[in-house]
Every structure is written in structure tokens, then in C-alpha cells.
Write an enzyme that holds these catalytic residues in place. Structure first.
Site, PDB file in Angstrom:
ATOM      1  N   PRO A  65     -15.530 -12.524   6.847  1.00 25.79           N
ATOM      2  CA  PRO A  65     -16.278 -11.607   5.982  1.00 25.79           C
ATOM      3  C   PRO A  65     -17.528 -11.055   6.666  1.00 25.79           C
ATOM      4  O   PRO A  65     -18.103 -10.077   6.202  1.00 25.79           O
ATOM      5  CB  PRO A  65     -16.634 -12.458   4.756  1.00 25.79           C
ATOM      6  CG  PRO A  65     -16.308 -13.857   5.095  1.00 25.79           C
ATOM      7  CD  PRO A  65     -15.409 -13.879   6.280  1.00 25.79           C
TER       8      PRO A  65
ATOM      9  N   GLU B 165     -15.780 -21.243   5.588  1.00 24.05           N
ATOM     10  CA  GLU B 165     -17.016 -21.949   5.947  1.00 24.05           C
ATOM     11  C   GLU B 165     -17.520 -21.494   7.310  1.00 24.05           C
ATOM     12  O   GLU B 165     -18.703 -21.546   7.584  1.00 24.05           O
ATOM     13  CB  GLU B 165     -16.793 -23.460   5.993  1.00 24.05           C
ATOM     14  CG  GLU B 165     -16.323 -24.087   4.697  1.00 24.05           C
ATOM     15  CD  GLU B 165     -14.805 -24.114   4.551  1.00 24.05           C
ATOM     16  OE1 GLU B 165     -14.105 -23.341   5.237  1.00 24.05           O
ATOM     17  OE2 GLU B 165     -14.318 -24.911   3.732  1.00 24.05           O
TER      18      GLU B 165
ATOM     19  N   ARG C 165       2.605  -0.214  11.396  1.00 23.70           N
ATOM     20  CA  ARG C 165       3.246   1.011  10.899  1.00 23.70           C
ATOM     21  C   ARG C 165       2.794   2.249  11.665  1.00 23.70           C
ATOM     22  O   ARG C 165       3.415   3.302  11.577  1.00 23.70           O
ATOM     23  CB  ARG C 165       3.066   1.162   9.391  1.00 23.70           C
ATOM     24  CG  ARG C 165       1.644   1.205   8.921  1.00 23.70           C
ATOM     25  CD  ARG C 165       1.562   0.932   7.440  1.00 23.70           C
ATOM     26  NE  ARG C 165       2.408   1.828   6.678  1.00 23.70           N
ATOM     27  CZ  ARG C 165       2.157   3.123   6.485  1.00 23.70           C
ATOM     28  NH1 ARG C 165       1.098   3.651   7.019  1.00 23.70           N
ATOM     29  NH2 ARG C 165       2.966   3.850   5.769  1.00 23.70           N
TER      30      ARG C 165
ATOM     31  N   ASP D 141      -0.299   9.844   5.206  1.00 24.58           N
ATOM     32  CA  ASP D 141      -0.841   8.711   4.465  1.00 24.58           C
ATOM     33  C   ASP D 141      -2.221   9.016   3.903  1.00 24.58           C
ATOM     34  O   ASP D 141      -2.952   9.841   4.444  1.00 24.58           O
ATOM     35  CB  ASP D 141      -1.029   7.493   5.399  1.00 24.58           C
ATOM     36  CG  ASP D 141       0.263   6.764   5.645  1.00 24.58           C
ATOM     37  OD1 ASP D 141       1.244   7.054   4.961  1.00 24.58           O
ATOM     38  OD2 ASP D 141       0.265   5.899   6.542  1.00 24.58           O
TER      39      ASP D 141
END
Ligand code: ADE
Length: 238
Positions: free
Chosen positions: A94, A122, A160, A175
Site C-alpha cells: 500500500p 505488516e 492482456r 478499453d
């Protein structure tokens, strides 16, 4: 492209790359994906992969030794300055920079070999980032229990885009995000369902009009739900 995934939960990936476009890309040898258990690279007799954080605090931190051994085994190098130009070692965390369509396209175009390290929430010993990792990536502003779902997202978005992975070479260009906008709405048969009609313009076969309608709808959808995508870097509307 060759992709190696390093995880303490290899079973997580048992079926995740066995469907649709990724499965086809593997069968066509456009991509090779190997999943490795970090524990196999543990150096002590208890096969420890994590330990308590120095300085105290909750949770466990992934130890550096197994990850250094794994990267050395997979790449032949244990310092990113010795990596081949087309190697990327990615830590899913993150704390990383936000992964997006442009990052997927850049990896697909530039990397021949990707190693994805799935962190635990963690943390991972910082010396792994300092010496081994070329890119720290986050898939969004939320905390997952581990990097595994994030690694599967990055693999999917990237594979992809590899040449030949999609049936039609133009599909990826259409897309969402590839032109900075979300995708326009799509309809299929029946032309009327429970009183809801497919927009007339899509039924008349006039391609210039259909393109114009699609661009307009894509813009309106983007403005409604993701106005940030229409903003330049200085926050001005583009
Ligand atoms: N690991 C935990 N949360 C994550 C996130 N949001 N992105 C990537 N890896 C993660």
C-alpha cells in the site's frame, strides 16, 4: 514475457491464472507465469520467513534473507544495479505508487522478465526495497491482508496488453483509460428488454454517428463519476 511471483501463499494462485485471456496467453507462450513459495528460500532450519519488527509494534515483517536468496536464484543478481535492462522487480505494497493503465502499458512494452513480491500488510524489511526492488506498486488506497490479490491484478492488466494476447489487436485500444476516458455503455440483443430500449443510434449502422455517440457517452460518464481523469496535472480541466 516471463513472470515470477513470490508469495508465502502459493496456493492462492492455483487457479487464478487459469481462465480466459491469461490462460490463452500462457498456452500461446506469450507469457510464462511461475509461482514460488518464499519459504523454499528460507535459510534457517525452521524455514522462518518473517520476524517481529525492531523497535516493537504489531505483526510480523518479512525477513530479508529468503527474498534476497529468491531474487538471486530467479535473476542471477542480488543488487538492482546489476539487473538486466528488461527486468523489473516489483513489491506490492500500500506504500507504493498507484498502479494504473499507463503503468501496465509501460511494463508490457519494456519488461521481458517481471518478479512480483507479495508483501504482508505488516511490512517487508526495508533493505529489500533498498537493494532489490525497482518498483513499489499499490493497486489503490486501501489495505489488503497481503500483496497476492494486487499481484493478480497487475498480472491481468499487463498480460492482456502483450502483443497477440487479445483476439483483436484493436480491443485494448478501446478499453477504458487507454484514451484517458472511461468506456462508453455497450448493449447487445434484445433491442428492447423489459421496456428498456437500446439507443436508436446503435441500430442504424451509421458508423461515424455511432463513433460520435460513443465518444460523447464516454466523456459524460467520465465527467459524472471520475472528473479527476479530465483534469490536467495542475488540476485544470483539459
Ligand atoms: N498490499 C496490501 N495492500 C495493498 C495494496 N493496496 N496494493 C498493493 N499491495 C497491497
Amino acid at each position: 514475457m516471463k513472470i515470477d511471483v513470490l508469495t508465502i501463499f502459493p496456493e492462492y494462485f492455483d487457479s487464478i491464472f487459469e481462465f480466459g485471456i491469461i490462460r490463452r496467453a500462457k498456452l500461446a507462450e506469450i507469457v510464462e507465469i511461475n509461482v514460488h513459495d518464499i519459504r523454499e528460500f528460507a535459510t534457517d532450519k525452521h524455514k522462518m520467513v518473517d520476524d517481529r519488527p525492531f523497535g516493537g509494534g504489531d505483526g510480523m515483517v518479512l525477513k530479508p534473507e529468503p527474498l534476497f536468496a529468491a531474487i538471486e536464484h530467479l535473476t542471477g543478481a542480488s543488487d538492482r544495479k546489476d539487473y538486466r535492462e528488461d527486468l523489473r522487480v516489483v513489491l506490492l505494497t500500500p506504500q507504493g505508487r498507484q498502479f494504473n493503465q499507463q503503468a501496465a502499458a509501460d511494463f508490457a512494452a519494456e519488461a521481458e522478465h517481471m518478479v512480483l513480491i507479495c508483501g504482508r500488510y505488516e511490512g517487508v524489511d526495508e533493505r529489500v526495497s533498498e537493494r532489490l526492488v525497482t518498483d513499489e506498486l499499490s493497486i489503490g488506497d486501501y489495505v489488503l491482508s497481503g500483496g497476492e490479490p494486487a499481484a493478480s491484478v497487475v498480472v491481468d492488466a499487463m498480460v492482456r496488453l502483450l502483443p497477440g494476447a487479445l483476439g483483436s489487436e484493436t480491443s485494448a485500444e478501446n478499453d477504458s483509460f487507454s484514451d484517458g476516458l472511461l468506456d462508453c455503455p455497450q448493449y447487445t440483443r434484445p433491442a428492447e428488454f423489459r421496456g428498456m430500449k437500446v439507443p436508436e443510434v446503435l441500430l442504424n449502422g451509421h458508423h461515424a454517428e455511432i463513433d460520435k455517440w460513443r465518444r460523447k457517452m464516454a466523456f459524460e460518464k467520465t465527467k459524472k463519476v471520475r472528473e479527476d481523469l479530465l483534469m490536467g496535472e495542475n488540476g485544470e480541466r483539459e
